[in-house]
Scaffold this active site. Structure first.
Site, PDB file in Angstrom:
ATOM      1  N   ASN A 426      18.872 -11.219  42.757  1.00 52.68           N
ATOM      2  CA  ASN A 426      18.704 -11.670  41.162  1.00 52.68           C
ATOM      3  C   ASN A 426      17.201 -10.887  40.785  1.00 52.68           C
ATOM      4  OD1 ASN A 426      19.075 -13.171  39.584  1.00 52.68           O
ATOM      5  ND2 ASN A 426      17.748 -15.280  40.122  1.00 52.68           N
ATOM      6  N   HIS A 431      18.787 -10.999  36.032  1.00 53.95           N
ATOM      7  CA  HIS A 431      19.506 -12.339  35.959  1.00 53.95           C
ATOM      8  C   HIS A 431      20.823 -12.377  35.815  1.00 53.95           C
ATOM      9  CE1 HIS A 431      15.983 -14.523  37.464  1.00 53.95           C
ATOM     10  NE2 HIS A 431      14.867 -13.613  37.041  1.00 53.95           N
ATOM     11  N   GLU A 462      21.051 -21.531  43.727  1.00 55.55           N
ATOM     12  CA  GLU A 462      22.394 -20.637  44.314  1.00 55.55           C
ATOM     13  C   GLU A 462      22.621 -21.998  45.537  1.00 55.55           C
ATOM     14  OE1 GLU A 462      18.518 -19.947  44.654  1.00 55.55           O
ATOM     15  OE2 GLU A 462      18.204 -19.052  47.219  1.00 55.55           O
TER      16      GLU A 462
END
Lengths: 558, 496
Positions: A426, A431, A462
């Site tokens: 990320n 993002h 995640e």
């Protein structure tokens, strides 16, 4: 015409009806009011006319009548007046009334003729007055003459007694003298002409007799006697003598009475003539009033009829509104409420107008709401990004699967996997890429699912979970291997991963059977520990919970 | 007015012959000279005789209170006033003196300074003579006294519709009072009589009364009038005549009266100026009222007695049409006797109020009756029953037509009677306008007494004369004409 148009034309019916009805009510009310107003206006015009014209005329006619009555009465008073003061009072009042009468009569139709008659009456009153004056004066003159006669009588008797005469002469002479004056007194009271003349003749005879007697007495001093006798004769028989005065007076009395009667009848004639006009006035007033009265009656009837109509109409409208609008709305409301309580209740409304359209809208919206509710429900159990069920869903499913497994005595396996070094991914790729990565992973996981009963969910940021009911340890490990393989085939570049060039996952597995099955929490904790074990084992691998005690150190050493 | 007094030489009753004069006159209801009246001439005559030494009595025969135009207004007061000027000894009562009914006659009596005598008449309430009148009067002039009685006939009641008085039998009443008078020592008893019948000469022949005096100017016109032939029965048969009666008798021989009568025509006499003035004053008094012109006539017509009382008359038609219109009636009837004008009217002549009132001097209101067909027939028949004597009951009509035969006896003269072309039948009813006088049974129309009175729109107490005055005033131009309402089939030429 299309359906829409059809609906449109049918839709306007209620609005038109209600508007139309109210318009009609308003129009009828306006009509009724304006009719009432115009009739009342007419009526007030007639009343005004009566008040301003007819009644004053009638009152004037009455005043005329009263005045005439008064005049009639005063005429009598004048005719019979015995002295000047009562005569004067009557005359003054008569003239006063007559002036009043003249002014009152001015407005009459026949006023020329009436005025002529009043003129004549005025003249007659003046003539009558003159006659009454004469009569009263004559009366006092007569009384004067009479008292003069008495005085003369006394003088004569006295002079006779003074003279030296024989008794017989005295008697013979004085008797006629007394008789003369007695006759004179009598004549003043007799009310017939010829008897008065006869008395005059008798008086004359007696005077002649006395004169003859006196002259017969040769040596009588008649110097006082004869003049007195002459005076007496003059006083009684002269042109202005008592007897003539009395005759004249009788004639005047007759004439006065006659004039008085004439005037009386003249006034009555005037009264009758005025009465004709009065009668006409009164007739027209009565006719006006009758007309006004019948007009009002008609008007009242009309108003009542119209009002009844309006009321009936309003009642009908109210009933109509009640039936077609209120009742249906109430029923619609009830249907909706029922529907809210239970989906199966149908909303049904008859008719083909605004309300039925409203019902249709309600149906549409309620379906829509239900749809959206469902969708919402759906949404709240789905992860919007990956389109996988979310944690909640998984928790629910897990609860369900646990129960099912316990009941069916089947093993249940739970997989929890975690994308390795996702934070770094990320941070490095952003993002948006992160989200893409998650989506791809989710897709890969979906491909793994072979059985309907298997459940896949996004468990965390995640983390992903998978529920495998009726799957033992072996089966679960097979699934884990497939997952690993699918992820590897994605070949997602992850520069910052410390274990690979591509995205990898760590997979924790736990299996439970009827012996070891416990609560949901325990399951999740166990699986989570298994994942931890995978992480500790160097990531990009799978670790089963059962392998914890034996191989834990071995795997961690690798 | 004061008479110049002439002292009378005392006439001693011891002289052998008695001599007195009676001046007799009557029926002087009109004062205007074009109406054959003669108050100024009368005054002159009286003054002339009163200046003479012979005692003169003045007996007035009555019949003068009405009708006349002025009397319509003053109910005859002016006549009494004029008579007061000529100082009658006594006035007799005839039916005409009831023109304004009993109470007005009483009122006149109180205005009169001379006695009014009515011997065979009594008030039904008091059973005595009518208020103000006397049953007999003793008149005196000089040394003479004459008891005066007066009789009239029953006709008065019917013709003048009298309700307060009753007429007694002449002979009975006269006998009773004549004897009373004789008891009071009168020199003569005189009777003043009126009536068409020959019912008093017996009293003369039986010496109940010494003299009878009578005036009747219609005697030549009537077929059945009796004219007496007795020297003591003084009968004046011309309207314009006075009678100067000279009566002589020897002492104690009153039965053999020497009566000589001189009939003097009005025209033969001078007019007394004073009286003339009084008359003129009276005439002018109502001028402005009466001279009002109310219309004019397009046709000529006449109102003589022998026309209105015998056949259809233009004025009668006009009058009845006016009455019918006023009361909104089907029919109107009125007695010809109510039309008194006796005048000629020419084309385009102006009609004044004076004209109408001289034609209709009687004060009678209009009345509306409901008559059935048979009562109507009786009424018409009754109207035809007096044709021979020219009685006033002959009817002038409007709204009906009838034919009759005058040659038939009374009661059978009516032949046909139609209303609007339809024969009058007994079962139909009609609204009939007439005068109060007829409706009250006047002129013997007793069948009208029980007829119901109807109401009508318009002033009720309005005189018949006023209805006509208003009618003419409204129409302005009148054209009285004959239209064959009344036809006598016995007349060979139908035009007159």
């Amino acid at each position: 015409m299309t359906d829409n148009d059809n609906q449109k034309t049918k839709k306007t019916s209620l609005a038109t009806l209600v508007t139309g009805a109210f318009v009609v009510i308003v129009v009828l009310s306006l009509l009724s009011t304006s009719m009432s107003y115009s009739r009342l206006f007419n009526f007030s015009k007639i009343l005004n006319n009566i008040t301003e014209n007819s009644l004053p005329e009638a009152s004037r006619a009455n005043q005329i009548n009263d005045t005439l009555k008064e005049i009639l009465y005063l005429t009598e008073r004048l005719t019979n007046a015995n002295n000047h003061s009562s005569r004067r009072i009557a005359v003054k009042e008569l003239l006063h009334q007559e002036i009043k009468l003249t002014s009152l009569i001015e407005s009459f139709d026949d006023s020329i003729h009436l005025n002529n008659q009043i003129k004549t009456a005025r003249r007659e009153i003046a003539d009558l007055n003159a006659l009454v004056i004469e009569r009263i004066n004559k009366e006092s003159q007569i009384q004067d003459k009479l008292s003069r006669a008495y005085k003369l009588q006394n003088a004569l008797i006295a002079s006779l007694s003074n003279l030296s005469v024989t008794n017989s002469f005295f008697e013979q002479a004085s008797l006629p003298i007394v008789k003369i004056v007695a006759l004179a007194g009598q004549s003043a009271n007799i009310n017939r002409l010829q008897p008065v003349r006869q008395i005059a003749r008798d008086i004359s005879d007696n005077i002649t007799r006395v004169k003859a007697l006196a002259l017969q007495q040769a040596n009588l001093d008649v110097t006082t006697l004869l003049p007195n006798l002459d005076q007496l004769q003059q006083a009684l028989l002269g042109k202005e003598g008592l007897t003539n005065l009395r005759v004249e007076q009788l004639q005047i009395i007759g004439r006065t009475r006659g004039r008085g009667n004439f005037l009386h009848n003249l006034i009555l004639d005037i009264s009758r003539l005025a009465g004709t006009s009065t009668f006409k006035i009164n007739q027209s007033i009565v006719e006006d009033a009758q007309k006004a009265s019948s007009d009002i009656a008609t008007q009242v009837n009309w108003s009542i009829t119209l009002a009844v109509f309006v009321v009936l109409f309003v009642v009908i409208i109210i009933y109509f509104i009640n039936q077609r609008i209120v009742a249906r709305l109430v029923s619609l409301n009830e249907s909706v409420l029922r529907r809210i309580k239970s989906e199966s209740s149908a909303i049904e409304v008859d008719g083909n107008d605004e309300i039925s359209e409203l019902a249709k809208s309600f149906v549409y919206f309620s379906e829509k709401v239900e749809q959206q509710t469902q969708q919402l429900q759906q949404l709240s159990l789905t992860d919007s990004l990956t389109d996988l069920p979310n944690r909640r869903a998984m928790d629910e499913r897990l609860t369900h699967d646990v129960h099912t497994a316990k009941r069916g005595h089947w093993p249940l396996s739970v997989i929890l996997l975690d994308i390795d070094f996702f934070k770094l991914y990320n941070d490095f790729y952003g993002h948006v890429a992160g989200d893409e990565c998650l989506k791809n992973v989710a897709l890969a996981l979906k491909n793994v699912q072979q059985r309907e009963s298997d459940f896949m969910a996004r468990y965390g940021g995640e983390e992903f979970a998978m529920l495998l009911p009726s799957t033992d340890k072996e089966g679960a490990i097979k699934v884990a291997k497939r997952i690993k393989a699918n992820i590897e085939s994605l070949k997602l570049r992850h520069k910052k991963s410390k274990v690979s060039k591509y995205i990898t996952v760590s997979i924790g597995i736990a299996t439970f059977n009827e012996n070891s099955i416990a609560t949901v929490d325990n399951i999740l904790i166990s699986t989570d520990r298994a994942l931890y074990g995978a992480k500790e084992s160097g990531r990009n691998c799978y670790f089963h919970f059962d392998d914890f005690d034996k191989d834990f150190y071995k795997t961690t050493a690798k | 007015m004061a008479f110049a007094f002439a002292p009378l030489i005392a006439v001693s009753k011891q002289t052998s012959e008695h001599n007195l004069t009676i001046i007799f006159s009557g029926n002087m209801n009109e004062i205007s000279s074009d109406k054959k009246s003669a108050y100024p001439q009368l005054s002159y005559l009286l003054k002339k005789h009163r200046n003479k030494p012979t005692p003169v009595f003045f007996f007035f025969g009555g019949g003068s209170i009405g009708p006349s135009m002025l009397a319509t207004f003053d109910r005859g007061s002016h006549i009494v006033d004029l008579l007061n000027q000529v100082e009658p000894d006594v006035m007799a009562t005839t039916k005409r003196d009831f023109s304004f009914l009993e109470d007005e006659l009483s009122l006149r009596a109180y205005e009169a300074a001379f006695p009014i005598v009515a011997t065979n008449l009594i008030d039904v309430e008091t059973n005595n003579v009518l208020d103000g009148l006397s049953t007999s009067v003793i008149t005196r002039q000089g040394d003479y006294s004459i008891g005066v009685l007066s009789t009239l006939s029953e006709r008065a009641i019917q013709e003048y519709n009298l309700t307060q008085v009753r007429v007694l039998d002449k002979a009975e009443a006269v006998k009773k009072h004549a004897s009373l008078l004789r008891q009071q020592g009168v020199d003569l008893v005189a009777l003043i009589n009126t009536g068409i019948k020959n019912d008093v000469i017996q009293l003369l022949e039986d010496n109940i009364v010494d003299l009878i005096l009578q005036k009747d100017s219609n005697v030549d016109v009537r077929k059945d009038q009796y004219k007496p032939n007795h020297s003591n029965y003084i009968f004046v048969s011309s309207q314009d005549e006075f009678a100067v009666v000279n009566v002589r008798w020897q002492e104690q021989d009153v039965q053999n009266l020497n009566v000589s009568t001189e009939y003097i025509r009005y025209q033969q006499l001078f007019k007394d100026a004073e009286m003339q003035q009084v008359v003129e004053q009276y005439e002018s008094r109502l001028d402005n009222l009466l001279d009002e012109v109310i219309g004019n006539t397009q046709t000529s017509f006449r109102t003589q007695r022998n026309l209105v009382r015998r056949k259809e008359n233009e004025f009668g038609n006009l009058l009845t049409d006016a009455l019918k219109q006023y009361a909104k009636a089907d029919i109107a009837i009125i007695n010809g006797g109510t039309i008194r004008g006796e005048r000629n009217y020419i084309r385009s002549q102006q009609i004044t109020r004076r004209d109408v009132i001289s034609e209709l001097p009687y004060r009678s209101n209009i009345e509306l009756l409901e008559l059935s067909g048979d009562v109507l027939q009786q009424t018409i028949e009754h109207g035809l029953s007096g044709i021979d004597s020219l009685l006033g009951r002959f009817l002038q009509v409007s709204g009906i037509k009838f034919t009759y035969n005058s040659q038939k006896p009374p009661g059978q003269r009516l032949l046909s009677l139609t209303h609007n072309g339809q024969p009058v039948t007994a079962n139909k009813v009609y609204k009939v306008a007439t005068s109060e006088y007829l409706a009250g049974g006047g002129d013997d129309f007793t069948m009208l007494l029980s007829a119901p009175r109807l109401d009508f729109k318009g002033q009720k107490n309005i005189l018949v004369s006023d209805v006509l005055v208003n009618h003419i005033r409204t129409a302005n131009t009148i054209a009285p004409a004959l239209d064959r309402r009344i036809i006598d089939i016995s007349k060979s030429n139908l035009s007159k």
